[in-house]
Design a protein around this motif. Structure first.
Motif, mmCIF file in Angstrom:
data_model
loop_
_atom_site.group_PDB
_atom_site.id
_atom_site.type_symbol
_atom_site.label_atom_id
_atom_site.label_comp_id
_atom_site.label_asym_id
_atom_site.label_seq_id
_atom_site.Cartn_x
_atom_site.Cartn_y
_atom_site.Cartn_z
ATOM 1 N N VAL A 61 4.016 10.165 -3.084
ATOM 2 C CA VAL A 61 5.157 9.449 -3.721
ATOM 3 C C VAL A 61 5.375 8.199 -2.949
ATOM 4 O O VAL A 61 5.769 6.882 -3.551
ATOM 5 N N ARG A 62 5.316 8.326 -1.389
ATOM 6 C CA ARG A 62 5.951 7.150 -0.569
ATOM 7 C C ARG A 62 4.780 6.125 -0.891
ATOM 8 O O ARG A 62 4.951 5.124 -0.791
ATOM 9 N N GLU A 63 3.500 6.373 -1.127
ATOM 10 C CA GLU A 63 2.435 5.444 -1.139
ATOM 11 C C GLU A 63 2.481 4.613 -2.492
ATOM 12 O O GLU A 63 2.457 3.460 -2.413
ATOM 13 N N LEU A 64 3.086 5.386 -3.370
ATOM 14 C CA LEU A 64 3.209 4.708 -4.893
ATOM 15 C C LEU A 64 4.484 3.905 -5.044
ATOM 16 O O LEU A 64 4.369 2.631 -5.457
ATOM 17 N N THR A 65 5.318 4.320 -4.283
ATOM 18 C CA THR A 65 6.668 3.446 -4.282
ATOM 19 C C THR A 65 6.379 2.262 -3.273
ATOM 20 O O THR A 65 6.955 1.146 -3.777
ATOM 21 N N ARG A 66 5.758 2.430 -2.165
ATOM 22 C CA ARG A 66 5.334 1.086 -1.403
ATOM 23 C C ARG A 66 4.688 0.315 -2.169
ATOM 24 O O ARG A 66 4.826 -1.022 -2.162
ATOM 25 N N ALA A 67 3.715 0.685 -2.874
ATOM 26 C CA ALA A 67 2.583 -0.324 -3.624
ATOM 27 C C ALA A 67 3.524 -0.995 -4.931
ATOM 28 O O ALA A 67 3.338 -2.152 -5.162
ATOM 29 N N GLY A 68 4.491 -0.121 -5.334
ATOM 30 C CA GLY A 68 5.231 -0.769 -6.404
ATOM 31 C C GLY A 68 6.276 -1.806 -6.033
ATOM 32 O O GLY A 68 6.514 -2.928 -6.539
ATOM 33 N N VAL A 69 7.025 -1.646 -4.721
ATOM 34 C CA VAL A 69 7.933 -2.471 -4.312
ATOM 35 C C VAL A 69 7.214 -3.908 -3.582
ATOM 36 O O VAL A 69 7.656 -4.793 -4.181
ATOM 37 N N GLU A 70 5.925 -3.537 -3.157
ATOM 38 C CA GLU A 70 5.136 -4.731 -2.708
ATOM 39 C C GLU A 70 4.728 -5.612 -3.663
ATOM 40 O O GLU A 70 4.530 -6.646 -3.644
#
Length: 208
Positions: A131-140
């Protein structure tokens, strides 16, 4: 001729079957009552309380195993969900996890029990990391809201999912669609952007 003596006899087949029966019964019983007694679980498995204690020294050890079984399935889903678009990946993961929660309602219910939050958090570490990986990718990439740090947004996604699971019946019609809408709203998509995404990627809600 000296007979060969095994140093450790193989575990009796019925003992393995009894343990599986207890775990299965625990999942079923705890699905409707996360505070169910050991007597109720043993009775559902068709075994005695003494037989249950032969496999699980106390209730907490049994609950931890039920959590582990459910978490393994949740973590597997997290690892297999991989789409280049973080919006789609998050939506597909939400659908798959919700449907799996319906299949292992005991683990889902225990996850909402504050007494076992620590065990649940540890068991779901791979899912939370994804979830953290997806969130980081989405924000970036600008696909998700950028007014907060990715890790904080990931925490908001987790807590929202937990609250939704507590409030929304697993039997609710179109429940997975509702979950997707809620989580995509949390990460910053407007309702019109969600409609556009669903029209462009209709398979989101059809994942298996």
């Amino acid at each position: 001729m000296t007979p060969t003596i095994s140093a450790r006899p193989p575990r009796r087949r019925d003992a393995v079957a009894n343990r599986e029966a207890l775990l299965s019964a625990a999942q079923s019983v705890l699905a409707s009552d996360s505070h169910a007694s050991l007597d109720a679980i043993a009775q559902a498995a068709g075994l005695s309380r003494r037989a249950l204690y032969g496999h699980f020294p106390d209730r907490d050890s049994l609950v931890r195993d039920v959590i582990a079984v459910g978490a393994a399935r949740f973590n597997s889903i997290a690892e297999m969900t991989d789409d280049a678009d973080p919006r789609v990946a998050l939506a597909q993961m939400a659908v798959r996890l919700w449907r799996e929660a319906a299949a292992v309602r005991a683990a889902a219910g225990i996850a909402l029990d504050d007494a076992h939050v620590g065990d649940t958090v540890r068991a779901l570490a791979p899912l939370r990391r994804r979830v953290r990986e997806l969130t980081r990718a989405g924000v970036e990439s600008g696909a998700f809201r950028t007014d907060m740090e990715p890790d904080l947004l990931a925490l908001l996604v987790e807590e929202t999912a937990r609250a939704t699971l507590r409030a929304l019946s697993l039997a609710t019609e179109d429940a997975s669609t509702i979950v997707v809408k809620i989580l995509l709203s949390v990460v910053g998509l407007s309702w019109s952007e969600q409609v556009e995404l669903a029209l462009g990627r209709p398979e989101i809600l059809e994942v298996q």
